[in-house]
Design a protein around this motif. Sequence first.
Motif, PDB file in Angstrom:
ATOM      1  N   ALA B  42      -7.765   4.998   2.770  1.00 51.15           N
ATOM      2  CA  ALA B  42      -7.374   6.136   3.606  1.00 51.15           C
ATOM      3  C   ALA B  42      -6.039   6.710   3.136  1.00 51.15           C
ATOM      4  CB  ALA B  42      -7.274   5.688   5.062  1.00 51.15           C
ATOM      5  N   VAL B  43      -5.079   5.817   2.852  1.00 48.55           N
ATOM      6  CA  VAL B  43      -3.757   6.284   2.412  1.00 48.55           C
ATOM      7  C   VAL B  43      -3.869   7.048   1.087  1.00 48.55           C
ATOM      8  CG1 VAL B  43      -1.526   5.472   1.516  1.00 48.55           C
ATOM      9  CG2 VAL B  43      -2.402   4.582   3.674  1.00 48.55           C
ATOM     10  N   LEU B  46      -4.986  10.489   1.725  1.00 53.09           N
ATOM     11  CA  LEU B  46      -3.867  11.242   2.306  1.00 53.09           C
ATOM     12  C   LEU B  46      -2.828  11.598   1.238  1.00 53.09           C
ATOM     13  CD1 LEU B  46      -3.301   9.391   5.704  1.00 53.09           C
ATOM     14  CD2 LEU B  46      -4.110  11.730   5.354  1.00 53.09           C
ATOM     15  N   SER B  49      -3.146  14.793  -0.410  1.00 54.82           N
ATOM     16  CA  SER B  49      -3.006  15.952   0.469  1.00 54.82           C
ATOM     17  C   SER B  49      -1.999  16.959  -0.091  1.00 54.82           C
ATOM     18  CB  SER B  49      -2.549  15.477   1.854  1.00 54.82           C
ATOM     19  OG  SER B  49      -1.860  16.497   2.522  1.00 54.82           O
ATOM     20  N   ASN B  51      -0.302  18.937   1.899  1.00 52.01           N
ATOM     21  CA  ASN B  51       0.746  19.073   2.898  1.00 52.01           C
ATOM     22  C   ASN B  51       2.040  18.407   2.420  1.00 52.01           C
ATOM     23  OD1 ASN B  51       2.463  18.511   5.121  1.00 52.01           O
ATOM     24  ND2 ASN B  51       0.730  18.796   6.515  1.00 52.01           N
ATOM     25  N   ILE B  54       3.332  15.237   4.533  1.00 54.86           N
ATOM     26  CA  ILE B  54       2.518  14.037   4.305  1.00 54.86           C
ATOM     27  C   ILE B  54       2.817  13.469   2.922  1.00 54.86           C
ATOM     28  CG2 ILE B  54       0.152  13.195   3.989  1.00 54.86           C
ATOM     29  CD1 ILE B  54      -0.747  15.167   6.089  1.00 54.86           C
ATOM     30  N   LYS B  55       2.894  14.354   1.931  1.00 54.01           N
ATOM     31  CA  LYS B  55       3.158  13.929   0.569  1.00 54.01           C
ATOM     32  C   LYS B  55       4.502  13.203   0.468  1.00 54.01           C
ATOM     33  CE  LYS B  55       2.427  16.651  -3.348  1.00 54.01           C
ATOM     34  NZ  LYS B  55       2.023  17.938  -3.944  1.00 54.01           N
ATOM     35  N   PHE B  58       4.534   9.651   2.131  1.00 53.99           N
ATOM     36  CA  PHE B  58       3.923   8.572   1.360  1.00 53.99           C
ATOM     37  C   PHE B  58       4.676   8.285   0.064  1.00 53.99           C
ATOM     38  CE2 PHE B  58       0.322   9.494   4.152  1.00 53.99           C
ATOM     39  CZ  PHE B  58       0.111   8.211   4.621  1.00 53.99           C
ATOM     40  N   ARG B 112      -5.257   7.245  -5.150  1.00 52.01           N
ATOM     41  CA  ARG B 112      -4.792   8.597  -5.458  1.00 52.01           C
ATOM     42  C   ARG B 112      -4.987   8.900  -6.947  1.00 52.01           C
ATOM     43  NH1 ARG B 112      -0.784  10.889  -7.934  1.00 52.01           N
ATOM     44  NH2 ARG B 112      -0.102   8.815  -8.551  1.00 52.01           N
TER      45      ARG B 112
END
Lengths: 244, 224
Positions: B42-43, B46, B49, B51, B54-55, B58, B112
């Motif tokens: 999930a991470v 994200l 993303s 955004n 959010i970026k 993380f 990612r």
Amino acid sequence: MSLLEIRHLHKAYGDKTILKDFDLTVEKGDVVVVIGPSGCGKSTFLRCINALEEIQGGEVLIDGEPIRRSAKNISSMRQKVGMVFQSYDLFPHKTILENILLAPLKVQKRNRSEAEAEAMELLERVGLADRRDDFPRQLSGGQKQRVAIVRALIMHPEILLLDEITAALDPEMVREVLDVVMSLAKAGSTMMIVTHEMAFAKAIATRVLFLEKGEIVEESCDAKAFFEHPKTKRAERFLKSFEY
Amino acid sequence: MQSLGIDVLFKGTNFLRLLGGLWVALRISLVSVSVSILLGLAVGVLMTSKNPIIKAFFRVYLEIVRIMPQMVLLFVVFFGSTRVFGWNLAPETSAVIVFSFWGVAEMGDLVRGALISIPRIQYESAEALGMTENQTYLYIILPQTIRRLIPLSINLITRMIKTTSLVIMIGIVEVLKVAQQIIEANRRVSPNAAFGIFAVVFLLYFLLCWPISKLASYLEKRWA
């Protein structure tokens, strides 16, 4: 009703206009070759036709029906348009046969044995039937492009878009791919071809579009006449650049 | 040559005790690895993303995990947080929290990387064939992502198993601690046990991690 009708197509990335007020009508059986210097928008133009690109104005009609990126019917509209890209775009984790069968089975929900029979018939036609269980990485670039053509054909598209399909190939592999395209043209397929192979363009085109800076500079229904005696200076200069 | 001190291993239940210690290490890793894989997926999504908030979030998380030694994290959680917040954390729970905190970040980064390594043209050729977004992910993107991910995440798993030896510092009796206890208890009769017993510990870690890393290289070859 025309197979493909493009009205006032406008495409821009931000402030940069790529295609200005484009109009084009393609009838069944036409083989339209699109040429022009790189960056003239010819690839973007093809990508707009099956809505891979968002367009900023105008419309693209297939059989009189608009094709739009965010529309509900986008999947069924796209099935009318086959596309083959420049880079080898086969799915690397699937065998040749699975690459070809994926869309007929999952998108068109066709019966497996019927689709497989057609896939084998098409592979036979491009001379690759014995490679059905190989993976894309085991094939040469030319072979991969022939498979990519088969993968598009099995969906029975009404028009086939070929975007510089030989540009990334070694010279000796160009021929085997173009021969396949040539035989499709002879069989009456409707196609739009972006290419830098001028001899091939001259031989296959029923119509030629010469693009520069996002505009149609010259359009001709006589390929031979266009390639030998272009009407515009810009097309002449462009064609000259291929001579030695 | 002097004795290697292996004989101590066969005294009483020493070998079984070592295996018990190994199980503690394995248990901590298994729980942390499971949490890391599930949350990491999930991470990772994200992390791709667009955004900026959010970026950035993380990014900072990943940097903290990379910069902080795991031992410092263990101390912060086990000795520090329990005092400041007054809660009660068992050593094993603290270990799982720290290793998961680490694993989720690393796993997320692997996911990612795998996701963005799938060329744009793969999405486009699927789209051009009339596939919906879900079909594209299901048949084209996910299978390729997972293939790239499995060898990488297996390497992460072996790293996590090895790093569990740090939990000795917060009082967990795992295989290394048991080994020390055995060596201490036999100091007078078999002073050389330090060699034999630690060699056995080495062997146990090896037997645990080697098949896993073998599997990774096998999958890497098969799916290259």
